[in-house]
Design an enzyme around this catalytic site. Structure first.
Site, PDB file in Angstrom:
ATOM      1  N   VAL A  59       0.811  -1.231   0.000  1.00  0.00           N
ATOM      2  CA  VAL A  59       0.000   0.000   0.000  1.00  0.00           C
ATOM      3  C   VAL A  59       0.840   1.274   0.000  1.00  0.00           C
ATOM      4  O   VAL A  59       0.301   2.360  -0.186  1.00  0.00           O
ATOM      5  CB  VAL A  59      -0.997   0.067   1.182  1.00  0.00           C
ATOM      6  CG1 VAL A  59      -2.077  -0.977   1.047  1.00  0.00           C
ATOM      7  CG2 VAL A  59      -0.284  -0.018   2.522  1.00  0.00           C
ATOM      8  N   ASN A  99      -2.342   6.857  -0.088  1.00  0.00           N
ATOM      9  CA  ASN A  99      -2.652   6.160  -1.336  1.00  0.00           C
ATOM     10  C   ASN A  99      -4.080   5.640  -1.368  1.00  0.00           C
ATOM     11  O   ASN A  99      -4.764   5.733  -2.403  1.00  0.00           O
ATOM     12  CB  ASN A  99      -1.660   5.013  -1.556  1.00  0.00           C
ATOM     13  CG  ASN A  99      -0.287   5.503  -1.949  1.00  0.00           C
ATOM     14  OD1 ASN A  99      -0.142   6.547  -2.587  1.00  0.00           O
ATOM     15  ND2 ASN A  99       0.747   4.757  -1.577  1.00  0.00           N
ATOM     16  N   TYR A 145       4.288   2.809  15.285  1.00  0.00           N
ATOM     17  CA  TYR A 145       2.914   2.313  15.142  1.00  0.00           C
ATOM     18  C   TYR A 145       1.917   3.321  15.703  1.00  0.00           C
ATOM     19  O   TYR A 145       0.977   3.729  15.006  1.00  0.00           O
ATOM     20  CB  TYR A 145       2.789   0.973  15.869  1.00  0.00           C
ATOM     21  CG  TYR A 145       1.452   0.294  15.697  1.00  0.00           C
ATOM     22  CD1 TYR A 145       1.056  -0.209  14.454  1.00  0.00           C
ATOM     23  CD2 TYR A 145       0.590   0.135  16.772  1.00  0.00           C
ATOM     24  CE1 TYR A 145      -0.164  -0.845  14.300  1.00  0.00           C
ATOM     25  CE2 TYR A 145      -0.626  -0.504  16.623  1.00  0.00           C
ATOM     26  CZ  TYR A 145      -0.998  -0.989  15.386  1.00  0.00           C
ATOM     27  OH  TYR A 145      -2.211  -1.613  15.229  1.00  0.00           O
ATOM     28  N   LYS A 149      -0.440   5.566  13.198  1.00  0.00           N
ATOM     29  CA  LYS A 149      -1.903   5.434  13.200  1.00  0.00           C
ATOM     30  C   LYS A 149      -2.580   6.766  13.537  1.00  0.00           C
ATOM     31  O   LYS A 149      -3.651   7.079  12.997  1.00  0.00           O
ATOM     32  CB  LYS A 149      -2.334   4.355  14.203  1.00  0.00           C
ATOM     33  CG  LYS A 149      -1.982   2.933  13.780  1.00  0.00           C
ATOM     34  CD  LYS A 149      -2.850   2.445  12.637  1.00  0.00           C
ATOM     35  CE  LYS A 149      -2.713   0.946  12.428  1.00  0.00           C
ATOM     36  NZ  LYS A 149      -3.577   0.439  11.348  1.00  0.00           N
TER      37      LYS A 149
END
Length: 316
Positions: A59, A99, A145, A149
């Site tokens: 991705v 994306n 992480y 996020k």
């Protein structure tokens, strides 16, 4: 007539269960995965389904397909995997979001972001509600992480405001069930694998830290309810089980259910490991009519049966 739906990270633990459910609901599913932590074993039983398609793709690179809905789940979710290549973890969350949002903008697709309870960090509020802004260390070993996020959530809401994109954001709390990776370092899989192999069970800290464990079928139901909710329900919405257990409680339950003779071994707590993690799910109850129904003991029995089967095939 079903929708054409893209699931990124679709060969992972959570993604494979979501693909399965969407096919059951009559949709045409594109499962996208780069197989960093996803496994073909998780989706091999879906390969012959006439409305299932598998794409090997990362991705962090643009994608050009025609879809009605996108579920963006692509990102390693366990500390062992996301800390192995932290730069790539951040890229997956941030570039991946850019994306997929770009794809949603072009195709006018509704798009879901799998965010995480990690956006709350080591919380000073308990249980955590969606308006709590968190206590995150932006330069610690988990930041790739946590902050990745958080940035993805920022991008989703900016695309919503700036481009009127139809978005959904769920903050997912600890989830477990069949198809978890045996080596992912998460507490449920760790304890089950150690017990089944007759090893001692490793507890970090004193075992007094708490977690809330949601069975995967319950979580998938919450995700789909959020995606199908009215357009003004964007989230973020907590999805998880509000019933709290100590790590010690979990270890004892796994030993009981596996019949293992494992002893408990205590090791130091990792840096930035949260002491409490429990969702407030009042928003999900009110807006989605959702709450978990699978008790921890019942879910553990199913998860242990899966790992026993994997062990008998020599897969770990």
């Amino acid at each position: 007539m079903g929708k054409r739906i893209l699931v990124t990270g679709g060969a992972g633990f959570l993604g494979s269960h979501l693909c399965e459910r969407l096919l059951q609901d009559g949709h045409d599913v594109i499962c996208l995965d780069n197989f960093y932590t996803g496994r073909k074993d998780n989706i091999v039983h879906l390969m012959d389904h006439r409305f299932f398609e598998l794409m090997r793709h990362d991705v962090t690179f643009p994608l050009y397909v025609e879809v009605d809905e996108i579920y963006n789940l692509a990102c390693p979710a366990s500390p062992i995997h996301y800390q192995f290549d932290p730069v790539q973890t951040t890229k997956t969350s941030v570039h991946g979001a850019i994306n997929m949002l770009g794809l949603a903008k072009r195709t006018k697709a509704k798009i879901f972001q799998a965010s995480t309870s990690e956006v709350y960090g080591d919380p000073e509020m308990h249980p955590q509600t969606e308006d709590y802004r968190g206590n995150v260390n932006p330069i610690g070993p988990r930041a790739c992480y946590d902050e990745g996020k958080r940035c993805a959530e920022t991008l989703f809401f900016d695309y919503h405001r700036q481009h009127r994109l139809n978005i959904r954001v769920a903050r997912i709390f600890n989830t477990y069930g069949p198809r978890m990776l045996p080596n992912d370092g998460r507490v449920v899989s760790n304890f089950i694998v150690q017990a089944l192999k007759g090893r001692d069970i490793t507890i970090y800290g004193k075992g007094s830290q708490t977690r809330s464990f949601c069975y995967v079928d319950d979580l998938v139901d919450g995700i789909i309810r959020l995606m199908n909710a009215p357009d003004d329900v964007t989230g973020p919405i907590n999805l998880g089980n509000p019933v709290e257990f100590t790590i010690m409680d979990l270890a004892k339950m796994v030993i009981e259910l596996t019949g293992a003779k494992s002893q408990l071994v205590f090791k130091p707590l990792p840096e930035d490991d949260p002491m409490q993690r429990q969702p407030n799910i009042e928003k999900a109850k009110k807006l989605l009519g959702w709450q978990p129904s699978v008790a921890l003991r019942q879910g553990l029995e199913k998860t242990i049966a899966y790992f026993e089967s994997e062990l008998s095939k020599g897969r770990f």
